[in-house]
Motif scaffolding. Sequence first.
Motif, PDB file in Angstrom:
ATOM      1  N   ALA A 168      47.594  -8.199   8.059  1.00 60.08           N
ATOM      2  CA  ALA A 168      48.562  -9.848   7.792  1.00 60.08           C
ATOM      3  C   ALA A 168      49.392  -8.923   9.194  1.00 60.08           C
ATOM      4  O   ALA A 168      50.047  -9.696   9.299  1.00 60.08           O
ATOM      5  CB  ALA A 168      48.563  -9.474   6.305  1.00 60.08           C
ATOM      6  N   VAL A 169      50.318  -7.825   7.957  1.00 62.81           N
ATOM      7  CA  VAL A 169      51.112  -7.383   8.848  1.00 62.81           C
ATOM      8  C   VAL A 169      50.868  -6.666  10.238  1.00 62.81           C
ATOM      9  O   VAL A 169      52.178  -7.706  11.107  1.00 62.81           O
ATOM     10  CB  VAL A 169      51.875  -5.796   7.989  1.00 62.81           C
ATOM     11  CG1 VAL A 169      52.941  -5.561   8.240  1.00 62.81           C
ATOM     12  CG2 VAL A 169      52.502  -6.675   7.009  1.00 62.81           C
ATOM     13  N   THR A 181      60.815  -5.568  13.466  1.00 61.34           N
ATOM     14  CA  THR A 181      59.544  -4.385  12.848  1.00 61.34           C
ATOM     15  C   THR A 181      59.504  -3.604  12.082  1.00 61.34           C
ATOM     16  O   THR A 181      58.826  -3.343  10.604  1.00 61.34           O
ATOM     17  CB  THR A 181      58.885  -3.942  14.407  1.00 61.34           C
ATOM     18  OG1 THR A 181      59.165  -4.798  15.981  1.00 61.34           O
ATOM     19  CG2 THR A 181      57.896  -3.180  14.091  1.00 61.34           C
ATOM     20  N   LEU A 182      60.970  -3.336  12.219  1.00 65.19           N
ATOM     21  CA  LEU A 182      61.524  -2.411  10.308  1.00 65.19           C
ATOM     22  C   LEU A 182      61.128  -3.377   9.106  1.00 65.19           C
ATOM     23  O   LEU A 182      60.306  -2.514   8.828  1.00 65.19           O
ATOM     24  CB  LEU A 182      62.778  -2.087  10.470  1.00 65.19           C
ATOM     25  CG  LEU A 182      63.394  -0.980  10.492  1.00 65.19           C
ATOM     26  CD1 LEU A 182      62.648   0.633  10.913  1.00 65.19           C
ATOM     27  CD2 LEU A 182      64.595  -1.365   9.973  1.00 65.19           C
ATOM     28  N   GLN A 237      54.865  -3.601   5.018  1.00 61.09           N
ATOM     29  CA  GLN A 237      53.259  -2.568   4.812  1.00 61.09           C
ATOM     30  C   GLN A 237      53.982  -1.570   3.842  1.00 61.09           C
ATOM     31  O   GLN A 237      52.621  -1.376   2.911  1.00 61.09           O
ATOM     32  CB  GLN A 237      53.451  -1.977   6.367  1.00 61.09           C
ATOM     33  CG  GLN A 237      52.248  -1.923   6.052  1.00 61.09           C
ATOM     34  CD  GLN A 237      51.772  -1.144   7.087  1.00 61.09           C
ATOM     35  OE1 GLN A 237      52.780  -1.323   8.717  1.00 61.09           O
ATOM     36  NE2 GLN A 237      50.532  -0.327   7.858  1.00 61.09           N
ATOM     37  N   ARG A 238      54.910  -1.346   3.222  1.00 61.96           N
ATOM     38  CA  ARG A 238      54.981  -0.230   2.578  1.00 61.96           C
ATOM     39  C   ARG A 238      54.810  -0.194   1.427  1.00 61.96           C
ATOM     40  O   ARG A 238      54.185  -0.085   0.494  1.00 61.96           O
ATOM     41  CB  ARG A 238      55.701   0.976   3.012  1.00 61.96           C
ATOM     42  CG  ARG A 238      56.749   2.128   2.324  1.00 61.96           C
ATOM     43  CD  ARG A 238      58.150   2.529   2.276  1.00 61.96           C
ATOM     44  NE  ARG A 238      58.212   3.653   1.525  1.00 61.96           N
ATOM     45  CZ  ARG A 238      59.517   3.534   0.531  1.00 61.96           C
ATOM     46  NH1 ARG A 238      60.854   3.189   1.752  1.00 61.96           N
ATOM     47  NH2 ARG A 238      59.984   4.402  -0.161  1.00 61.96           N
ATOM     48  N   LEU A 239      55.569  -1.237   0.955  1.00 59.03           N
ATOM     49  CA  LEU A 239      55.927  -1.902  -0.552  1.00 59.03           C
ATOM     50  C   LEU A 239      54.614  -2.476  -0.749  1.00 59.03           C
ATOM     51  O   LEU A 239      54.619  -2.485  -2.224  1.00 59.03           O
ATOM     52  CB  LEU A 239      57.036  -2.804  -0.832  1.00 59.03           C
ATOM     53  CG  LEU A 239      58.480  -1.854  -0.200  1.00 59.03           C
ATOM     54  CD1 LEU A 239      59.640  -3.491   0.193  1.00 59.03           C
ATOM     55  CD2 LEU A 239      58.986  -1.163  -1.130  1.00 59.03           C
ATOM     56  N   SER A 240      53.362  -2.899   0.585  1.00 54.62           N
ATOM     57  CA  SER A 240      52.647  -3.508  -0.533  1.00 54.62           C
ATOM     58  C   SER A 240      51.395  -2.737  -0.347  1.00 54.62           C
ATOM     59  O   SER A 240      50.234  -2.794  -0.564  1.00 54.62           O
ATOM     60  CB  SER A 240      52.253  -4.894   0.842  1.00 54.62           C
ATOM     61  OG  SER A 240      52.181  -4.200   1.950  1.00 54.62           O
ATOM     62  N   LEU A 261      55.806 -14.306   4.490  1.00 55.07           N
ATOM     63  CA  LEU A 261      54.336 -12.828   4.153  1.00 55.07           C
ATOM     64  C   LEU A 261      55.556 -11.929   3.007  1.00 55.07           C
ATOM     65  O   LEU A 261      54.928 -11.825   1.834  1.00 55.07           O
ATOM     66  CB  LEU A 261      55.045 -11.832   4.853  1.00 55.07           C
ATOM     67  CG  LEU A 261      53.408 -12.367   5.980  1.00 55.07           C
ATOM     68  CD1 LEU A 261      53.199 -11.739   7.433  1.00 55.07           C
ATOM     69  CD2 LEU A 261      52.027 -12.652   4.848  1.00 55.07           C
ATOM     70  N   TRP A 262      57.300 -12.062   3.260  1.00 55.50           N
ATOM     71  CA  TRP A 262      57.811 -11.450   2.103  1.00 55.50           C
ATOM     72  C   TRP A 262      57.547 -12.439   0.198  1.00 55.50           C
ATOM     73  O   TRP A 262      57.667 -11.775  -0.632  1.00 55.50           O
ATOM     74  CB  TRP A 262      58.884 -11.135   2.700  1.00 55.50           C
ATOM     75  CG  TRP A 262      59.419  -9.626   2.859  1.00 55.50           C
ATOM     76  CD1 TRP A 262      60.080  -9.647   4.605  1.00 55.50           C
ATOM     77  CD2 TRP A 262      59.690  -8.952   3.223  1.00 55.50           C
ATOM     78  NE1 TRP A 262      59.737  -8.595   5.027  1.00 55.50           N
ATOM     79  CE2 TRP A 262      59.919  -7.398   3.845  1.00 55.50           C
ATOM     80  CE3 TRP A 262      59.613  -8.091   1.172  1.00 55.50           C
ATOM     81  CZ2 TRP A 262      59.984  -6.583   3.394  1.00 55.50           C
ATOM     82  CZ3 TRP A 262      59.165  -6.667   1.200  1.00 55.50           C
ATOM     83  CH2 TRP A 262      60.252  -5.919   1.800  1.00 55.50           C
TER      84      TRP A 262
END
Length: 409
Positions: free
Chosen positions: A228-229, A243-244, A250-253, A400-401
């Motif tokens: 998804a990301v 992008t950051l 992406q990291r937290l998920s 997404l968030w």
Amino acid sequence: MASVSRLSLGIALALGTASVVAIAPADAKKAPYTGPSFTKEERASLAALEAALAARNYSAANAALTTAQSAARGADARYQLAGLQLRLGRETNNTALQGAAVDDLLASGRIPVAEQAPLYATQGVLASFAGKRERAETALARAFELAPSPDAAIALARVKLDLRKNAEAVALIDRAIELQAASGQKAPEAWYRRGLTLATMNAMAPQAIKFSRALVAAYPNATNWRDAVLLYRDYAKPDAATTLDATRLQRLSKALAGERDYMEAAQAFGSANLPAEAQSVFQEGVNDRMVDPAKATFKEAIATSKKNATSAKAKLAAARTAAASAATGTAALDAGDQYLSFGDYAAAADLYRIALQKGGIDPNVGNTRLGIALALAGQRPDADAAFRTVGGPRADLAALWLIWLSQRA
């Protein structure tokens, strides 16, 4: 000899729930309808066919069918015969018999409109098996029109794909998922993935992003989150700051996969002058055994991030003081990023609020970062509110968030 009611029951069993008992013909207004009427020959041939079916003597049933087809002359007899023929076709897996029977039943005008959908669905499936795609499309479209259901939508979508009507197929898969949700059930993961694949292959960006969001909402695993990301990044072509924040998500998920993902994420944070965040990414990679700290490339990068993080930490207090006295919110936004990087989420949230209040920054950036800080600080309702204010090019990322936020324990 079988009675009329028994013959009607035979057709009812053949059709499932469809009602076929004593349906008046379309021109019944011309004369009172008193029920089905058979000649002696018709009644005898239909009864023989029903008796053979009841006994599961299919060779006798096929012979009786031939006799009944010759004997049936009246509309009532042909209607009853079609129902029995459908039953024989189903019980012997004879698709030719089934197809002809369904056609006759629909042509009879005696099946109530509300009960025609199963027949059109059968007609469509049989046509599809026979390679008659346009006929299948017409029949399945009518079935879906009469009785919209997830399975009907998927069946029609398959035929649309065979006809290379990909955009229509994508819309039908989306509709199937919606109908499934409306029934209180979650659609199979394969439906989301099929819709996502088709939308991606046909460059249907809005639909692809919608499917990817729906997929992680219904099936939130690391693979789906990563897809998804990355899909968002491919289609949205976000700037460096956006992008950051996508990389943060992406990291937290837990969707960083392999040493390359960890290296790229750490490099992104390092390039944004957020060495503490780069250092923590490397540490997670080591803990998850995705990064080998003894490997030359990583060993050097880890040492650099650690050194730079130490230097950045010494400047935190000064950055916060400068943010308070600055005329615009730029300094507060930068200071908030540093505090977020070091994991001081409450301080970061305060600084982001100051930045938004003073202005001079993109409010969508400020509210995205505020939402992240509040979420990590455990202030879910306030984080939800912050993400919902995000618009413009960041709207899809904010969506997404919000999904990620809803899945936090």
